[in-house]
Enzyme design. Sequence first.
Site, mmCIF file in Angstrom:
data_model
loop_
_atom_site.group_PDB
_atom_site.id
_atom_site.type_symbol
_atom_site.label_atom_id
_atom_site.label_comp_id
_atom_site.label_asym_id
_atom_site.label_seq_id
_atom_site.Cartn_x
_atom_site.Cartn_y
_atom_site.Cartn_z
ATOM 1 N N HIS A 8 0.834 -1.206 0.000
ATOM 2 C CA HIS A 8 0.000 0.000 0.000
ATOM 3 C C HIS A 8 0.871 1.260 0.000
ATOM 4 O O HIS A 8 0.631 2.197 -0.779
ATOM 5 C CB HIS A 8 -0.914 -0.012 1.226
ATOM 6 C CG HIS A 8 -1.661 1.254 1.444
ATOM 7 N ND1 HIS A 8 -2.912 1.510 0.894
ATOM 8 C CD2 HIS A 8 -1.346 2.382 2.155
ATOM 9 C CE1 HIS A 8 -3.315 2.706 1.241
ATOM 10 N NE2 HIS A 8 -2.379 3.257 2.013
ATOM 11 N N GLU A 9 1.876 1.296 0.872
ATOM 12 C CA GLU A 9 2.711 2.492 0.970
ATOM 13 C C GLU A 9 3.554 2.693 -0.291
ATOM 14 O O GLU A 9 3.707 3.819 -0.770
ATOM 15 C CB GLU A 9 3.614 2.402 2.205
ATOM 16 C CG GLU A 9 2.858 2.341 3.526
ATOM 17 C CD GLU A 9 1.945 3.532 3.750
ATOM 18 O OE1 GLU A 9 2.221 4.619 3.200
ATOM 19 O OE2 GLU A 9 0.941 3.387 4.473
ATOM 20 N N GLU A 62 -6.048 6.982 -1.565
ATOM 21 C CA GLU A 62 -5.984 5.864 -0.628
ATOM 22 C C GLU A 62 -6.602 4.612 -1.247
ATOM 23 O O GLU A 62 -6.057 3.506 -1.135
ATOM 24 C CB GLU A 62 -6.705 6.227 0.677
ATOM 25 C CG GLU A 62 -5.944 7.186 1.560
ATOM 26 C CD GLU A 62 -4.635 6.614 2.047
ATOM 27 O OE1 GLU A 62 -4.585 5.413 2.397
ATOM 28 O OE2 GLU A 62 -3.644 7.356 2.080
#
Length: 272
Positions: A135-136, A202
Amino acid sequence: MIISGRVFTAMAVLAVVAACESAPITGRDRLVPMAEEALQMQAVTAYQEQMAKQPLSKNPEYTAMVRRVGERIAKAAENPPNGLWTAPGFKWEFNVIDKPDVINAYCLPGGKIAVYTGILPISQDEAGLAILMGHEVAHALMRHHAERLSNRTAVRAGTALAGAIVGALIGGRSHRGIGVAAGIGLAVAGNVVALSFSRDQEAEADRVGLILAAHAGYDPGAAVGFWERMKAANAHRDRPPEFFSTHPAADARIANIQRYLPEAQPYYKPSP
């Protein structure tokens, strides 16, 4: 109407940042992100400063695990399956910050990664950590940092332009208060727009991160358990309504991830 210098300047700035493109994989329309090279140079400086100030973990198992998972995620990022994105050519670094009360991790432009020890109990294992790091890294891979700068510049330019036009149309000292009130309203609206962009990013990082984790040899299905544990860990914290939050609500995020899983699953080949 005569265009004042202030209006003309704001219009020029807005025109520069208003060019649009489609984001890789998701096809989301977005402003063209600002130049990556300068951001990466600034990220190196910021990362080095943080690593010098923060207490780095002395736990060799934590450090080895984060670097092991990080290197697999990095390799997956540098070898995009089916040309889904452009290989970033980052200079990767991985560090663990010893702060058990901080539930966080980040990846700066250029692949500078930090994981706080407080999030490791939530990750639980390498698959959970891969979901987090995927995700990051997806944020950096999709150039969200640069995109946010473009968004903020556009919002500020648009607010300045609208305020200048209002002032030009209304004019006169007696109406100055109306112009100020309009400017404040536009600024608030601009902040809401900026927050909505962040929620879109996100969701995009969740989706691309699943593909990254799967391509690195980790089961993307681990994402559901990871985000359920994250939800439980944040249950005692006060959160604003989702509309005013930069992150999607936990239940909405988990539901979205379940929708993304069929797309990511074909890229999953268990590592030996």
